[in-house]
Design an enzyme around this catalytic site. Structure first.
Site, PDB file in Angstrom:
ATOM      1  N   TYR A 114      -7.600  -3.807  -2.186  1.00 57.30           N
ATOM      2  CA  TYR A 114      -7.567  -2.759  -1.164  1.00 57.30           C
ATOM      3  C   TYR A 114      -8.956  -2.708  -0.542  1.00 57.30           C
ATOM      4  O   TYR A 114      -9.898  -2.168  -1.113  1.00 57.30           O
ATOM      5  CB  TYR A 114      -7.186  -1.411  -1.787  1.00 57.30           C
ATOM      6  CG  TYR A 114      -7.309  -0.245  -0.856  1.00 57.30           C
ATOM      7  CD1 TYR A 114      -6.740  -0.287   0.418  1.00 57.30           C
ATOM      8  CD2 TYR A 114      -7.991   0.904  -1.223  1.00 57.30           C
ATOM      9  CE1 TYR A 114      -6.865   0.786   1.285  1.00 57.30           C
ATOM     10  CE2 TYR A 114      -8.113   1.983  -0.366  1.00 57.30           C
ATOM     11  CZ  TYR A 114      -7.554   1.922   0.884  1.00 57.30           C
ATOM     12  OH  TYR A 114      -7.680   2.978   1.745  1.00 57.30           O
TER      13      TYR A 114
ATOM     14  N   ASN B 242       0.883  -1.172   0.000  1.00 55.98           N
ATOM     15  CA  ASN B 242       0.000   0.000   0.000  1.00 55.98           C
ATOM     16  C   ASN B 242       0.916   1.216   0.000  1.00 55.98           C
ATOM     17  O   ASN B 242       1.592   1.504   0.990  1.00 55.98           O
ATOM     18  CB  ASN B 242      -0.907  -0.005   1.237  1.00 55.98           C
ATOM     19  CG  ASN B 242      -1.788   1.229   1.313  1.00 55.98           C
ATOM     20  OD1 ASN B 242      -1.345   2.336   1.020  1.00 55.98           O
ATOM     21  ND2 ASN B 242      -3.044   1.045   1.707  1.00 55.98           N
TER      22      ASN B 242
ATOM     23  N   GLU C 197      -3.786   1.649  -2.997  1.00 58.35           N
ATOM     24  CA  GLU C 197      -3.936   3.088  -2.709  1.00 58.35           C
ATOM     25  C   GLU C 197      -3.063   3.950  -3.603  1.00 58.35           C
ATOM     26  O   GLU C 197      -2.248   4.745  -3.128  1.00 58.35           O
ATOM     27  CB  GLU C 197      -3.682   3.418  -1.230  1.00 58.35           C
ATOM     28  CG  GLU C 197      -4.944   3.338  -0.402  1.00 58.35           C
ATOM     29  CD  GLU C 197      -4.917   4.239   0.838  1.00 58.35           C
ATOM     30  OE1 GLU C 197      -4.308   3.831   1.839  1.00 58.35           O
ATOM     31  OE2 GLU C 197      -5.517   5.320   0.800  1.00 58.35           O
TER      32      GLU C 197
ATOM     33  N   ASN D 157      -7.182  -4.232   5.615  1.00 52.17           N
ATOM     34  CA  ASN D 157      -7.743  -3.284   6.585  1.00 52.17           C
ATOM     35  C   ASN D 157      -8.369  -3.983   7.787  1.00 52.17           C
ATOM     36  O   ASN D 157      -9.423  -3.565   8.283  1.00 52.17           O
ATOM     37  CB  ASN D 157      -8.750  -2.343   5.902  1.00 52.17           C
ATOM     38  CG  ASN D 157      -8.138  -0.975   5.616  1.00 52.17           C
ATOM     39  OD1 ASN D 157      -7.379  -0.450   6.435  1.00 52.17           O
ATOM     40  ND2 ASN D 157      -8.442  -0.396   4.463  1.00 52.17           N
TER      41      ASN D 157
ATOM     42  N   ASP E 197      -4.026  -4.859   1.148  1.00 48.16           N
ATOM     43  CA  ASP E 197      -4.365  -4.206   2.413  1.00 48.16           C
ATOM     44  C   ASP E 197      -5.772  -4.643   2.780  1.00 48.16           C
ATOM     45  O   ASP E 197      -6.745  -4.164   2.203  1.00 48.16           O
ATOM     46  CB  ASP E 197      -4.289  -2.687   2.226  1.00 48.16           C
ATOM     47  CG  ASP E 197      -4.696  -1.920   3.473  1.00 48.16           C
ATOM     48  OD1 ASP E 197      -5.086  -2.561   4.476  1.00 48.16           O
ATOM     49  OD2 ASP E 197      -4.619  -0.677   3.444  1.00 48.16           O
TER      50      ASP E 197
ATOM     51  N   ASP F 186       2.949   4.747   4.770  1.00 52.04           N
ATOM     52  CA  ASP F 186       2.614   4.355   6.141  1.00 52.04           C
ATOM     53  C   ASP F 186       2.453   2.833   6.263  1.00 52.04           C
ATOM     54  O   ASP F 186       2.347   2.318   7.377  1.00 52.04           O
ATOM     55  CB  ASP F 186       1.400   5.117   6.682  1.00 52.04           C
ATOM     56  CG  ASP F 186       0.213   5.116   5.740  1.00 52.04           C
ATOM     57  OD1 ASP F 186       0.329   4.572   4.619  1.00 52.04           O
ATOM     58  OD2 ASP F 186      -0.822   5.680   6.111  1.00 52.04           O
ATOM     59  N   HIS F 187       2.446   2.159   5.139  1.00 55.94           N
ATOM     60  CA  HIS F 187       2.526   0.700   5.128  1.00 55.94           C
ATOM     61  C   HIS F 187       3.919   0.291   4.652  1.00 55.94           C
ATOM     62  O   HIS F 187       4.590   1.065   3.960  1.00 55.94           O
ATOM     63  CB  HIS F 187       1.504   0.095   4.165  1.00 55.94           C
ATOM     64  CG  HIS F 187       0.069   0.288   4.567  1.00 55.94           C
ATOM     65  ND1 HIS F 187      -0.750  -0.747   4.951  1.00 55.94           N
ATOM     66  CD2 HIS F 187      -0.686   1.410   4.632  1.00 55.94           C
ATOM     67  CE1 HIS F 187      -1.960  -0.271   5.228  1.00 55.94           C
ATOM     68  NE2 HIS F 187      -1.944   1.037   5.047  1.00 55.94           N
TER      69      HIS F 187
END
Lengths: 355, 355
Positions: free
Chosen positions: A208, A108, A136, A250, A248, A345-346
């Site tokens: 995602y 991501n 993303e 989530n 991802d 951030d991933h």
DNA sequence: CCTTGTATG
DNA sequence: CATAAAAGG
């Protein structure tokens, strides 16, 4: 086919698409020229909410791009020092001793264009996977910069209707038998979240998964609609061939999968609804490859909020997965978290298969 | 008094206001805490256009601040090297040989907070004017960072209703007899554009004149409403005391006042309407101090678009002025353009008076 | 904290 | 090209 996809190839191949380099002329400044290009006058409040409109016509029949403005990417920093120490070669083997011959990576990137400015592609070159899955992108397919191309790979991108939101893509060395955008359900397929690449021995699904949001406004959509339909989709594929699902998801499945489980029981990604929904998916005949191989490994995370220096404290979450059809256990060499690789951030994750 | 102003003082004085330093605690991350501070849920399209709402209650009777969040400014770069060579001391004198004893500087800073991060206040310290006039703070009065304070000066800020839009401020060493926000006409005074400081011998008016906009959507408002009423305001002051008007007048008066007059005849800032309106104001008994002193000086500009490297080519506009009541000619020592000072798309200008 | 589109200059 | 606020993460 509801979502709009595009293919762009680097190696000579049928259907090759050349990406137009934009000409050098910058936009004339309103302050420096008389005739500014007339744009239709819009009243102050005509935006109609957020991220609805598309700016550009995209590809037509033969996949040719008609989009006009294309962001010019200048690499402003390089993340390559973050992985200078990493040995990217595979060592682990299957239970019966076979070596990996197919590597899949997933990341991501939190905005493809910002990631390109950080020289994100340098990671692809270093990791050198057979397939690289991206989540993303936050970038309309018609606006994917030419700088996103990587030598030796063909890329395929998918975006949804909302500008700068969601979006996934894949890079591959070997052409899949078929690439499918979305899961064939219109209400889900307008956000650019799923690409499926069919290979001879398996389906590779790059996803995602929708975030439930800060006050969980989308928790019901996520768990009762998306997860249900996506589970069905995976099951339908699994009936034909084994499935490798990556991306991802989530969700942090269990308490071990995030630093602060107690404090996040009603935070998107660790609600009981999302966790149980993921459990339900695995019960359909899938395994969480990382947890399967490393059942007790703590502090193994793939996401850290940018806030509060979470990454330096390793206050993270494991949100990115390789989920495999159970019968792929015998092909599984390793499932790796590249936690040191910066640029988002991933962090990236890697799957090694003997297939 | 329609616009909201605030006063904050550094030297000990009656009515001194201490600015609260915010506590160190950052906002808890939604991903790291269970109970995120509940914000009222807003539907996706409830914005009502742009920049209408005010977030914070501001000062009450005695000018005390009640606003909560305050941006923490970290100086990220310094513009001070751009003026390392400049001699800031006054040399010019009045026609009858008197030396300057009052210095006024004016600068459109293009966003106070970004300007603070570039160490904009270092310019104030170096120039050391008696009064520093600022335009385009783009900052609600309640959000002016504590870092905007400068030793030896008292500051007074004004903003309008729209967040991050317009806004002016002044720094002064000597307290004026009176400070007035706006021009007393409600339809103009909600954008935070005028501060008047009354001194013994003159009125100082700091203005950020409305831009007519890219397709000139506000040309009529600008020339037929604002300019008309503002001209009356200046005239009414001039009947009582001489006036020093300074700021971003958003007009280049003559062809000599911009690099590319031919190409900008229908561009905001050089339309015939704006130019003639400025002429009309001057006819009421005012002089353009720079052009009065330097009638034939070419390539003297105070604004350069950020685009196309306009500043490096000096492809600029003279938009910032000191306009004086004619009877102040005898007090005028100099009117200076600090074209080398970086930190904004405008540069500062300076007036030296013997008063 | 970070990225994105949009409005404004 | 740069600033800002808002939305999403």
């Amino acid at each position: 086919m509801p979502p709009k996809g595009s293919k762009s190839k680097k190696p000579a191949d049928e259907g090759t698409v050349k990406v137009d380099k934009k000409k050098e002329d910058p936009q004339p400044s309103a302050a420096e020229t008389a005739e500014a290009p007339k744009e239709e006058k819009k009243p102050a409040s005509s935006r109609g909410g957020w991220g609805r409109k598309k700016k550009l016509a995209t590809d037509s029949a033969n996949g040719e791009e008609t989009g006009e403005p294309k962001a010019k990417i200048k690499v402003k920093s390089s993340i390559s020092e973050s992985f200078a120490d990493i040995d990217f070669s595979a060592r682990a083997k299957t239970p019966d001793g076979r070596e990996s011959n197919f590597k899949i990576a997933s990341w991501n990137v939190n905005g493809l264009r910002a990631w390109l400015e950080k020289d994100g592609v340098s990671y692809i070159k270093a990791e050198n996977p057979d397939v690289m899955c991206i989540q993303e992108t936050k970038c309309n397919v018609s606006l994917i910069p030419a700088e996103a191309e990587v030598d030796g790979y063909t890329s395929h991108w998918l975006s949804g209707d909302a500008e700068g939101y969601s979006g996934v893509g894949i890079y591959y060395k070997t052409k899949p038998i078929k690439i499918t955008d979305g899961i064939g359900i219109e209400k889900h397929d307008n956000e650019g979240r799923v690409i499926t690449a069919e290979y001879e021995k398996f389906y590779l699904v790059n996803v995602y998964v929708p975030n439930s949001g800060r006050d969980l406004p989308r928790l019901d959509y996520r768990t009762k609609e998306w997860d249900v339909d996506f589970r069905k989709y995976l099951k339908s594929l699994d009936e034909k061939k084994p499935v490798v699902l990556c991306g991802d998801l989530n969700v942090a499945h269990h308490e071990i999968d995030l630093r602060n489980p107690k404090g996040n029981k009603r935070t998107a990604g660790f609600t009981i609804e999302e966790r149980e929904s993921f459990t339900a998916t695995l019960r359909e005949g899938f395994i969480d490859s990382f947890r399967y191989l490393y059942p007790h490994t703590e502090n193994a995370f793939t996401f850290w909020t940018f806030m509060m220096n979470a990454r330096s404290k390793n206050a993270g979450w494991r949100l990115d997965y390789f989920v495999l059809s159970e019968r792929l256990k015998e092909n599984l060499c390793d499932s790796i978290i590249r936690s040191k690789v910066m640029g988002s951030d991933h962090c990236p994750i890697v799957l090694e298969l003997a297939i």
